[in-house]
Design a protein around this motif. Structure first.
Motif, short mmCIF file in Angstrom:
data_model
loop_
_atom_site.label_atom_id
_atom_site.label_comp_id
_atom_site.label_asym_id
_atom_site.label_seq_id
_atom_site.Cartn_x
_atom_site.Cartn_y
_atom_site.Cartn_z
N LEU A 1 67.19 43.72 37.00
CA LEU A 1 67.73 45.12 37.28
C LEU A 1 67.62 44.88 39.01
N SER A 2 66.49 44.58 39.37
CA SER A 2 66.44 44.73 41.00
C SER A 2 67.26 43.63 41.42
N SER A 3 67.74 42.60 40.56
CA SER A 3 68.56 41.46 41.55
C SER A 3 70.05 42.09 41.43
N LEU A 4 70.32 42.90 40.39
CA LEU A 4 71.76 43.58 40.58
C LEU A 4 71.78 44.65 41.52
N VAL A 5 70.65 45.56 41.75
CA VAL A 5 70.65 46.44 42.77
C VAL A 5 70.85 45.80 44.18
N MET A 6 70.09 44.65 44.35
CA MET A 6 70.12 43.96 45.43
C MET A 6 71.55 43.16 45.94
N LEU A 7 72.35 42.79 44.78
CA LEU A 7 73.72 42.23 44.71
C LEU A 7 74.52 43.62 45.25
N VAL A 8 74.33 44.50 44.65
CA VAL A 8 75.21 45.67 44.90
C VAL A 8 75.20 46.19 46.22
N LEU A 9 74.00 46.27 46.84
CA LEU A 9 73.61 46.62 48.33
C LEU A 9 74.28 45.53 49.25
N ASN A 10 74.07 44.22 48.92
CA ASN A 10 74.78 43.27 49.61
C ASN A 10 76.24 43.30 49.86
N ILE A 11 76.73 43.85 48.52
CA ILE A 11 78.23 43.85 48.42
C ILE A 11 78.65 45.05 49.34
N GLY B 1 77.08 46.36 52.37
CA GLY B 1 76.91 45.76 53.21
C GLY B 1 77.93 44.93 53.91
N LEU B 2 78.54 44.25 53.04
CA LEU B 2 79.60 43.24 53.54
C LEU B 2 81.01 44.19 53.70
N ALA B 3 80.96 45.34 52.96
CA ALA B 3 82.11 46.40 52.83
C ALA B 3 82.21 47.00 54.02
N SER B 4 80.85 47.44 54.61
CA SER B 4 80.66 48.33 55.53
C SER B 4 80.14 47.71 56.87
N GLN B 5 80.89 46.65 57.23
CA GLN B 5 80.39 45.85 58.45
C GLN B 5 81.00 46.48 59.57
N SER B 6 82.19 47.02 59.47
CA SER B 6 82.65 47.73 60.72
C SER B 6 81.95 48.83 60.92
N GLN B 7 81.42 49.57 60.12
CA GLN B 7 80.70 50.99 60.25
C GLN B 7 79.28 50.66 60.73
N VAL B 8 78.67 49.63 60.22
CA VAL B 8 77.29 49.14 60.84
C VAL B 8 77.58 48.72 62.32
N ILE C 1 73.82 41.15 61.38
CA ILE C 1 74.45 41.33 60.06
C ILE C 1 74.18 40.15 59.33
N ARG C 2 74.23 38.94 59.90
CA ARG C 2 74.15 37.69 59.14
C ARG C 2 72.74 37.33 58.67
N THR C 3 71.83 37.86 59.56
CA THR C 3 70.54 37.77 59.37
C THR C 3 69.87 38.77 58.25
N VAL C 4 70.47 39.73 58.33
CA VAL C 4 70.11 40.94 57.22
C VAL C 4 70.57 40.44 55.95
N LEU C 5 71.90 40.25 55.88
CA LEU C 5 72.45 39.67 54.68
C LEU C 5 71.89 38.32 53.97
N GLY C 6 71.53 37.49 55.11
CA GLY C 6 70.47 36.08 54.51
C GLY C 6 69.49 36.43 54.04
N VAL C 7 68.69 37.25 54.69
CA VAL C 7 67.29 37.63 54.15
C VAL C 7 67.50 38.22 52.56
N THR C 8 68.29 39.24 52.51
CA THR C 8 68.36 39.84 51.37
C THR C 8 69.08 39.05 50.19
N MET C 9 69.86 38.09 50.51
CA MET C 9 70.35 37.27 49.36
C MET C 9 69.15 36.05 49.13
N GLY C 10 68.41 35.74 50.11
CA GLY C 10 67.10 34.81 49.72
C GLY C 10 65.96 35.53 48.99
#
Length: 259
Positions: A88-98, A100-107, A199-208
Motif C-alpha cells: 500500500l505504501s508503494s502504491l501511495v508513493m507511485l501516485v505521488l510520483n505521478i 509530481g510529474l503532472a504538476s511540474q509546471s505548478q512546482v 524536480i529530477r532529484t526529488v523524483l529520483g529519490v522517491t522512485m528509489g
C-alpha cells in the motif's frame, strides 16, 4: 510449517534495516522542520505537509518492527501485516510520483516565486558561483539580474555547451580588461536548470525509495511462501528381504501361560 532460507532472511533483514534508517531520518527531518516553521508566519500549508511526512515516517518505522518480529520469530501474521503495508505504501508513493510529474509546471512557478525574492542580485556568493559555473548559467532568469556587477563565474569557457552572449560594456567585467575585445558570458539564467535539477532529484529519490519498499515486499512474500511449505517427511520403504526379528519371549511369560 516449513522454514525460510537463511540467506533470504538475512537479505530481508538488511533491506528492512535500510528502510528503518530512512524512516528515522525522515521523522527527524520532519520534527526539525516543524520546529523551524513554527517560528515563521503563514506557514500553515508547509506545517500540514510536515505532519503528513511525520505520519508516513511513523508508519514505516512500525511496519519495519512488524517485519523484524515476523522474520525473527517466523510469525506469519506479522509478515502479512508488513507485506500489505509496504504494498500500500508503494502504491501511495507511485501516485505521488505521478502527481509530481503532472504538476511540474505548478512546482516551477512556486519555486520561481521564492527565488525571485532574491532579486536584485548584488553580491556574489560561493554557492551561487559554484551553481553558475557547474550549470553554465548566469543570474536567476538571465545575466541582467546582476545589473552591472557580473561575477567572473558567468564567463563562458572553451568547453561551454550553453549559449553565450557578449557582456555589456559598462559591466564590472571590463574593469580589469586591457583590450577592447568582447567578453562572453552565459546568456540564460540558472533558475530553469535549478528547478529541473530539483524536480529530477526529488523524483529520483522517491522512485528509489519506492523500489526499495517493493523489494522488501517481494522478499517478505517469498519468506511467507517458504513458511507455508510442508516439511518433507521421509517415505517408509518396506523391503521383501527384511530379516525376521530375533525377539524371544521371556521365560516368565512362558511359565504363566503354562499355568
Amino acid at each position: 510449517m516449513g522454514r525460510a532460507n537463511v540467506w533470504l532472511k538475512r537479505t530481508f533483514i538488511v533491506v528492512i534495516s535500510l528502510i528503518a534508517i530512512i524512516g528515522l531520518l525522515l521523522l527527524g527531518f520532519s520534527l526539525f522542520s516543524h520546529g523551524h516553521l513554527h517560528q515563521q508566519v503563514e506557514a500553515e500549508r508547509k506545517i500540514a505537509a510536515i505532519h503528513i511526512m511525520s505520519v508516513i515516517a511513523v508508519v514505516i518505522i512500525l511496519l519495519t518492527i512488524f517485519g523484524a518480529i515476523g522474520v525473527w520469530k517466523e510469525k506469519r501474521w506479522a509478515l502479512i501485516v508488513y507485506a500489505v503495508g509496504m504494498i500500500l505504501s508503494s502504491l501511495v508513493m507511485l501516485v505521488l510520483n505521478i502527481q509530481g510529474l503532472a504538476s511540474q509546471s505548478q512546482v516551477r512557478e512556486e519555486v520561481k516565486k521564492q527565488y525571485l525574492n532574491l532579486l536584485p542580485l548584488v553580491n556574489s556568493t560561493e554557492v551561487l558561483d559554484d551553481i553558475q559555473t557547474e550549470l553554465q548559467c548566469c543570474g536567476l532568469e538571465s545575466y541582467q539580474d546582476w545589473k552591472f556587477n557580473i561575477p567572473n563565474s558567468c564567463l563562458c569557457t572553451d568547453n561551454s555547451t550553453n549559449p553565450c552572449v557578449a557582456a555589456p560594456r559598462n559591466s564590472s567585467l571590463f574593469n580589469s580588461q586591457k583590450g577592447d575585445g568582447p567578453i562572453m558570458i552565459y546568456e540564460k539564467g540558472c533558475l530553469p536548470y535549478t528547478i529541473m535539477s530539483m524536480i529530477r532529484t526529488v523524483l529520483g529519490v522517491t522512485m528509489g525509495i519506492m523500489l526499495l519498499w517493493m523489494l522488501s515486499a517481494v522478499l517478505c512474500i517469498a519468506i511467507l511462501c517458504q513458511l507455508d511449505r510442508k516439511k518433507d517427511t521421509p517415505a517408509v520403504v518396506y523391503s521383501a528381504e527384511a530379516k525376521a526379528s530375533n525377539y524371544t519371549t521371556p521365560d516368565f511369560f512362558v511359565s504363566d501361560s503354562a499355568c
